[in-house]
Design a protein around this motif. Structure first.
Motif, PDB file in Angstrom:
ATOM      1  N   GLN A 162       0.839  -1.203   0.000  1.00 29.39           N
ATOM      2  CA  GLN A 162       0.000   0.000   0.000  1.00 29.39           C
ATOM      3  C   GLN A 162       0.882   1.264   0.000  1.00 29.39           C
ATOM      4  O   GLN A 162       0.589   2.241  -0.677  1.00 29.39           O
ATOM      5  N   MET A 167       1.105   4.224  -2.659  1.00 30.28           N
ATOM      6  CA  MET A 167       1.042   5.646  -2.330  1.00 30.28           C
ATOM      7  C   MET A 167       2.211   6.393  -2.974  1.00 30.28           C
ATOM      8  O   MET A 167       2.047   7.468  -3.564  1.00 30.28           O
ATOM      9  N   MET A 168       3.385   5.800  -2.884  1.00 31.20           N
ATOM     10  CA  MET A 168       4.567   6.471  -3.445  1.00 31.20           C
ATOM     11  C   MET A 168       4.469   6.563  -4.969  1.00 31.20           C
ATOM     12  O   MET A 168       4.827   7.575  -5.559  1.00 31.20           O
ATOM     13  N   ARG A 169       3.992   5.492  -5.565  1.00 35.24           N
ATOM     14  CA  ARG A 169       3.823   5.506  -7.031  1.00 35.24           C
ATOM     15  C   ARG A 169       2.812   6.582  -7.417  1.00 35.24           C
ATOM     16  O   ARG A 169       2.988   7.296  -8.398  1.00 35.24           O
ATOM     17  N   SER A 170       1.733   6.712  -6.623  1.00 33.53           N
ATOM     18  CA  SER A 170       0.719   7.710  -6.968  1.00 33.53           C
ATOM     19  C   SER A 170       1.278   9.125  -6.824  1.00 33.53           C
ATOM     20  O   SER A 170       0.842  10.050  -7.505  1.00 33.53           O
ATOM     21  N   THR A 175       8.722   6.599  -9.680  1.00 33.03           N
ATOM     22  CA  THR A 175       8.728   5.672 -10.818  1.00 33.03           C
ATOM     23  C   THR A 175       9.025   4.262 -10.311  1.00 33.03           C
ATOM     24  O   THR A 175       9.384   4.082  -9.144  1.00 33.03           O
ATOM     25  N   ARG A 176       8.898   3.315 -11.220  1.00 34.92           N
ATOM     26  CA  ARG A 176       9.230   1.925 -10.852  1.00 34.92           C
ATOM     27  C   ARG A 176      10.695   1.841 -10.416  1.00 34.92           C
ATOM     28  O   ARG A 176      11.055   1.118  -9.490  1.00 34.92           O
ATOM     29  N   ASN A 229      -0.099  -2.812 -10.863  1.00 33.15           N
ATOM     30  CA  ASN A 229      -1.021  -1.704 -11.060  1.00 33.15           C
ATOM     31  C   ASN A 229      -1.138  -0.899  -9.756  1.00 33.15           C
ATOM     32  O   ASN A 229      -1.339  -1.472  -8.681  1.00 33.15           O
ATOM     33  N   ILE A 230      -1.033   0.429  -9.873  1.00 38.18           N
ATOM     34  CA  ILE A 230      -0.989   1.275  -8.667  1.00 38.18           C
ATOM     35  C   ILE A 230      -2.313   1.191  -7.888  1.00 38.18           C
ATOM     36  O   ILE A 230      -2.316   1.153  -6.652  1.00 38.18           O
ATOM     37  N   ALA A 231      -3.403   1.159  -8.630  1.00 34.23           N
ATOM     38  CA  ALA A 231      -4.706   1.101  -7.961  1.00 34.23           C
ATOM     39  C   ALA A 231      -4.821  -0.158  -7.106  1.00 34.23           C
ATOM     40  O   ALA A 231      -5.355  -0.125  -5.994  1.00 34.23           O
ATOM     41  N   LEU A 258      -2.685   0.205  -4.001  1.00 30.24           N
ATOM     42  CA  LEU A 258      -3.301   1.082  -2.996  1.00 30.24           C
ATOM     43  C   LEU A 258      -4.360   0.362  -2.171  1.00 30.24           C
ATOM     44  O   LEU A 258      -4.624   0.744  -1.030  1.00 30.24           O
ATOM     45  N   ARG A 271      -7.555  -6.224  -1.182  1.00 22.94           N
ATOM     46  CA  ARG A 271      -7.888  -7.177  -2.241  1.00 22.94           C
ATOM     47  C   ARG A 271      -7.002  -8.395  -2.120  1.00 22.94           C
ATOM     48  O   ARG A 271      -5.825  -8.261  -1.928  1.00 22.94           O
TER      49      ARG A 271
END
Lengths: 454, 232
Positions: free
Chosen positions: A346, A350-353, A357-358, A444-446, A449, A454
């Motif tokens: 998570q 957050m950091m990706r959002s 970058t990867r 996937n960032i979503a 998060l 999930r």
């Protein structure tokens, strides 16, 4: 973001202290084990190298008559270096600035007796002054002091030719009952003749002088014999030769075989780091001089089978151990890194959002693992340092197959061993972490998060 | 063009956006052809029941997920065609995020959390970075707690830190996914007050999702979504 990245990585390490300590211990002990193996192999390799080059007097470069290595034993006269060959080689060697020592050697077989009992010998004839210089060489002092130093007596160079000084390997001296050497007797002492070898005092009589008799087939086809005095006892280094090896002045052995030839000529180099270049130069010079010879480096299996065979065996054995160690380290790091990235998915999202970058994410975990590895390597280094001191202080002797008088277990990693082990550990840490983080960095960032949702 | 009319520029424009994702063995269609325009300076709430597609819509607008089809323009740039690194750069420079569960890094202090998105912005030097962090913390009224770690803060204070972090990069758009869901009603109103104040003062566009009816009356625009479809 470098400063912040290191600071954050440092604090992240504290987040799961127990797991990181376990991983760090695995890395640290792995590093210490790498150093121990490297330190042991380095010791063995150096000992074997110096034993081969200086102890068995192979030299860095060995020159045989063409096909002499294979055929000398059956046709010594034809496949040995004659006076002319030796003179040409000596002149060439004297003119080479990188040649430190050089000289001819003769090897041969025969029977050696004490008046009652005769046993086979393997003789090595060397110029006494060359033997002295070889034994004084710093490499011998450093790596094979047990081979360099005599068990009893003084070197061949200490005695005039008239004495007929001979060196007996310790095992052979024991077999022959010649437990005392020439210097143990007074100057006017005469050789004792043992009339009755079955008498009760025969052993004492045999031991009451240093005289031995050598018998061999001369190269001219006659039987030859000579008397000699056992002036020194030495350790041949090998179990199989320690009960048969003798060394004697080249001229004395030549006299026995009625020849002025030598089996081979050895060169010892000042700087052997460019052995191939020196080898090529020797070959070229001897070819130009019209000599039909074979030139071998000391690493050639044909002239140094014990060295090459042992090193290959050790190489295979230690490679296996190193693979096991590397696997333990890899799995420890992979397990730790995988659990960490899953727990922090998570946070990664957050950091990706926020625009990381990867590559940034991968960097973050690699920096954390680099820090952990650094601490582990320092800890492992300390363990290794004191562990090696403890092992060396215990002076553990062991008897590897074929080595006369056994070996002292010594672990002393060189700077290059430490550097190599450090590089290996860091490379393993980085690659394994990248492998563990690779999938999550692409996630996937979503989904990241959502974390555990999930 | 009539010089007397003030042009309203959209910050984000969605056309025919569709998104489905797999949930176990079944495919769920989260968005079914969304057309939406968010104008600069707006304070908009996306409302709808749980599972209606609010979060998915915000994810699309925030460039953290890609639509199956349709077009998303951010500041006139078609983001569905951008590479991952370009999207990261766009998020870092133009979008701020506020999350329902705050998502603060526990080992970093308030000011370090706020500074985090600025660390990867190479256009900002350390002095500018420090100034922006200080301003953002001042804007949310946490100057006295700037050295505290997140676990030393209340829920409302943590969300303020998240707002400061979202604002520190001076974004064009701040997206907030259920920003008050983990807060009590008093703190929820305080957070919305703060967002409204920042919207008015900083002219930052806010778009947030909520199903809290008490908050709906306080926004300038409401976007209803139901089963992945916009409702008028």
């Amino acid at each position: 973001m470098k400063a912040g990245q290191w600071s954050m990585a440092w604090r992240n390490l504290a987040r799961n202290r127990r797991r990181n300590i376990a991983t760090g211990v695995a890395i640290g002990l792995g590093f210490a084990a790498f150093l121990a193996i490297g330190g042991y192999i380095s010791q063995v390799e150096n000992r074997l190298r110096v034993y081969t080059i200086f102890g068995t007097r192979v030299g860095h470069v060995t020159i045989y008559k063409q096909d002499g290595l294979e055929r000398f034993s059956t046709k010594p006269k034809q496949y040995s270096l004659d006076e002319h060959d030796l003179a040409v080689i000596r002149e060439m060697a004297s003119g080479m600035p990188n040649v430190e020592l050089h000289g001819p050697q003769l090897v041969g077989m025969g029977l050696i007796g004490n008046g009652c009992r005769s046993v086979p010998f393997l003789a090595s004839g060397i110029e006494p002054d060359l033997d002295r210089k070889l034994r004084a060489h710093p490499e011998m002092k450093a790596w094979v002091p047990d081979i360099r130093d005599f068990s009893k007596g003084r070197g061949l160079w200490e005695y005039p030719e008239s004495v007929g000084g001979i060196g007996l390997a310790t095992g052979l001296a024991k077999i022959l009952g010649k437990t005392k050497v020439y210097d143990d007797f007074s100057a006017d002492h005469k050789a004792v003749v043992v009339a009755d070898c079955l008498a009760a005092d025969a052993k004492q009589k045999i031991a009451s002088d240093s005289n031995v008799q050598l018998v061999a087939g001369s190269w001219s086809g006659m039987m030859a014999a000579l008397d000699g005095e056992a002036v020194v006892n030495f350790n041949s280094g090998m179990t199989e030769t320690n009960s048969s090896a003798i060394m004697m002045p080249l001229k004395l052995l030549q006299k026995l075989y009625d020849t002025d030839h030598a089996t081979y000529y050895s060169l010892w180099l000042k700087d052997p780091s460019h052995l191939d270049r020196e080898l090529a130069a020797v070959k070229s010079k001897l070819k130009d001089a019209g000599l039909s010879v074979d030139v071998y480096p000391w690493t050639d299996e044909a002239v140094a089978p014990f060295y090459t065979g042992t090193i290959q065996f050790l190489g295979v054995m230690t490679s296996f151990i190193k693979i096991v160690l590397a696997s333990v380290i890899i799995f420890s790091i992979f397990n730790s890194a995988t659990m960490t990235v899953i727990e922090r998915s998570q946070e990664i999202g957050m950091m990706r959002s926020m625009g990381f970058t990867r590559r940034h994410v991968r960097q973050l975990f690699v920096v954390e693992m680099l820090l952990l590895t650094l601490l582990s390597v320092l800890g492992g280094g300390v363990v290794s340092f004191f562990g090696n001191i403890a092992v060396n202080m215990l002076k553990i002797h062991f008897n590897p197959p074929g080595v006369a008088a056994g070996l002292l277990l010594k672990i002393d990693p060189t700077l290059s061993t430490v550097a190599a082990a450090t590089v290996v550990i860091f490379v393993l840490a980085v690659l394994t972490t990248l492998l563990a983080v690779r999938t999550i960095a692409k996630q996937n960032i979503a989904i990241l998060l959502m974390g555990s949702q999930r | 063009m009539d010089k007397g009319l003030k042009t309203i520029e959209p910050i984000v424009q969605l056309k025919g956006v569709q998104k489905s994702y797999r949930l176990g063995q079944t495919m769920v269609t989260a968005l079914r052809g969304i057309d939406l325009k968010i104008n600069k300076g707006e304070f908009t709430a996306v409302v709808g029941a749980s599972g209606s597609g609010k979060s998915t819509l915000l994810n699309m607008i925030g460039c953290i997920d890609q639509p199956d089809s349709g077009s998303i323009q951010f500041d006139s740039v078609e983001v569905t065609k951008l590479a991952d690194d370009d999207l990261s750069r766009l998020r870092n420079r133009k979008i701020g995020f506020i999350f329902q569960s705050f998502n603060l890094i526990p080992v970093l202090s308030v000011e370090e959390n706020v500074e985090l998105p600025l660390l990867i912005n190479s256009d900002i030097n350390p002095a500018q970075r420090a100034e922006r962090v200080a301003n953002a913390i001042a804007d949310v009224g946490l100057e006295s707690l700037k050295r505290n770690l997140p676990d030393q803060l209340s829920g409302g204070q943590r969300q303020r830190v998240a707002i400061a972090r979202a604002l520190a990069g001076s974004p064009d758009l701040v997206l907030a996914d259920e920003p008050t869901a983990n807060l009590d009603s008093t703190n929820s109103h305080k957070i919305i007050d703060l967002m409204l104040e920042l919207n008015a003062r900083r002219k930052v566009t806010f778009l947030f999702s909520t199903h809290d009816e008490a908050l709906m009356g306080r926004v300038s625009r409401l976007v209803h979504i139901q089963d992945g479809v916009m409702k008028l």
